[in-house]
Design a protein around this motif. Sequence first.
Motif, PDB file in Angstrom:
ATOM      1  N   ALA A 147      39.106  25.818  43.230  1.00 20.80           N
ATOM      2  CA  ALA A 147      39.986  26.450  42.237  1.00 20.80           C
ATOM      3  C   ALA A 147      40.760  25.402  41.446  1.00 20.80           C
ATOM      4  O   ALA A 147      40.911  25.504  40.222  1.00 20.80           O
ATOM      5  CB  ALA A 147      40.946  27.408  42.941  1.00 20.80           C
ATOM      6  N   ARG A 184      38.043  30.821  37.800  1.00 21.14           N
ATOM      7  CA  ARG A 184      38.920  31.122  38.939  1.00 21.14           C
ATOM      8  C   ARG A 184      38.072  31.232  40.207  1.00 21.14           C
ATOM      9  O   ARG A 184      36.923  31.682  40.163  1.00 21.14           O
ATOM     10  CB  ARG A 184      39.681  32.426  38.707  1.00 21.14           C
ATOM     11  CG  ARG A 184      40.613  32.372  37.517  1.00 21.14           C
ATOM     12  CD  ARG A 184      41.367  33.648  37.298  1.00 21.14           C
ATOM     13  NE  ARG A 184      40.491  34.767  36.933  1.00 21.14           N
ATOM     14  CZ  ARG A 184      40.153  35.760  37.733  1.00 21.14           C
ATOM     15  NH1 ARG A 184      40.590  35.800  38.991  1.00 21.14           N
ATOM     16  NH2 ARG A 184      39.366  36.733  37.318  1.00 21.14           N
ATOM     17  N   SER A 243      34.721  34.083  37.134  1.00 19.68           N
ATOM     18  CA  SER A 243      35.409  34.328  38.400  1.00 19.68           C
ATOM     19  C   SER A 243      34.424  34.187  39.550  1.00 19.68           C
ATOM     20  O   SER A 243      33.342  34.794  39.537  1.00 19.68           O
ATOM     21  CB  SER A 243      36.021  35.732  38.421  1.00 19.68           C
ATOM     22  OG  SER A 243      36.597  36.007  39.687  1.00 19.68           O
ATOM     23  N   ASN A 272      38.479  32.520  44.293  1.00 15.58           N
ATOM     24  CA  ASN A 272      39.284  33.168  45.322  1.00 15.58           C
ATOM     25  C   ASN A 272      38.395  33.597  46.487  1.00 15.58           C
ATOM     26  O   ASN A 272      37.169  33.636  46.363  1.00 15.58           O
ATOM     27  CB  ASN A 272      40.008  34.382  44.741  1.00 15.58           C
ATOM     28  CG  ASN A 272      41.066  34.005  43.716  1.00 15.58           C
ATOM     29  OD1 ASN A 272      42.116  33.480  44.061  1.00 15.58           O
ATOM     30  ND2 ASN A 272      40.783  34.250  42.437  1.00 15.58           N
ATOM     31  N   THR A 310      44.290  32.421  41.367  1.00 12.48           N
ATOM     32  CA  THR A 310      43.191  31.534  41.752  1.00 12.48           C
ATOM     33  C   THR A 310      43.600  30.699  42.960  1.00 12.48           C
ATOM     34  O   THR A 310      44.789  30.451  43.194  1.00 12.48           O
ATOM     35  CB  THR A 310      42.758  30.624  40.583  1.00 12.48           C
ATOM     36  OG1 THR A 310      41.480  30.059  40.883  1.00 12.48           O
ATOM     37  CG2 THR A 310      43.759  29.508  40.317  1.00 12.48           C
TER      38      THR A 310
END
Length: 287
Positions: A168, A177, A134, A179, A244
Amino acid sequence: MGRLKNKVAVITGGCSGIGLGAVEVFVAQGAKVFVGDIDDEAGAALAARFDGAVAYQHCDVMDERQIEALMSGAVARFGGLDILFNNAGAGGTPSRMEDMTGEGWDQTQNLLLRSVALGIRYAIPHMKARGGGSIVNTASIAGTQAGYGPIAYSVAKAGVIHLTRVAAADLARDRIRVNAICPGLILTNIFTPPDRVPAGMAGMVKQTMAQSAPNTQPIEKPGLPEDIAHAALFFASDESAFVTGTHLMVDGGLFVGPRNSWDPEMRAERQRLADERLAAFEAAQAK
């Protein structure tokens, strides 16, 4: 507790402000955290404070090789890389368009946008080796609307938001992912850069910001680093496994609508004016 158990995170700009808040929250949730910053004294103190859970490595995010070394350093120290919080930054050049220089523009874009792109790039192979990961990027409300930051800063943060989307898409099938978080008015040193605000004034500026929060945004409390850190925790954890390519506004409701949509005094004043107009109309009709 334990939402990041057995996870390894890299946090840039982790010695102060939002980055430090994220270090504290991530460690409390079980992560091992590798901090990159340019404040070596604070970095050493942070590693000592969280003995065994936090390690520090000098990293100027303007230097590509130092970013690459930071990611490799996390793997060497803790055995892998699961989470990257691209957070390091500053306000950049305060120039308006008529005063902008190429040097000021490039410095700001390199610090706030290029560094995020390179952080992502050098995290990828290590995250692939772990089966995914992430990435969380610090953007800003200034990247969504004019008037909330200097021009070069605002453009860079808008770039971070779009970079988050395209990265993403590019990395989804690698189970990585990406973000972003758009902080609002958060009480950090970004509003009191030492080259423009005398040391003795920094506390006064933050105090004024804290006092003005109820008149600035719907949520009355001032924004604090931990408010952003908890949003970063959500994106870093498996709780956001189906999320995402998005950006989250953490702004105290600043963008929910115009002031008259949330300020009781303004609503009351509008009602008073409406009542006066109605009374005047009825008086005129009675003549």
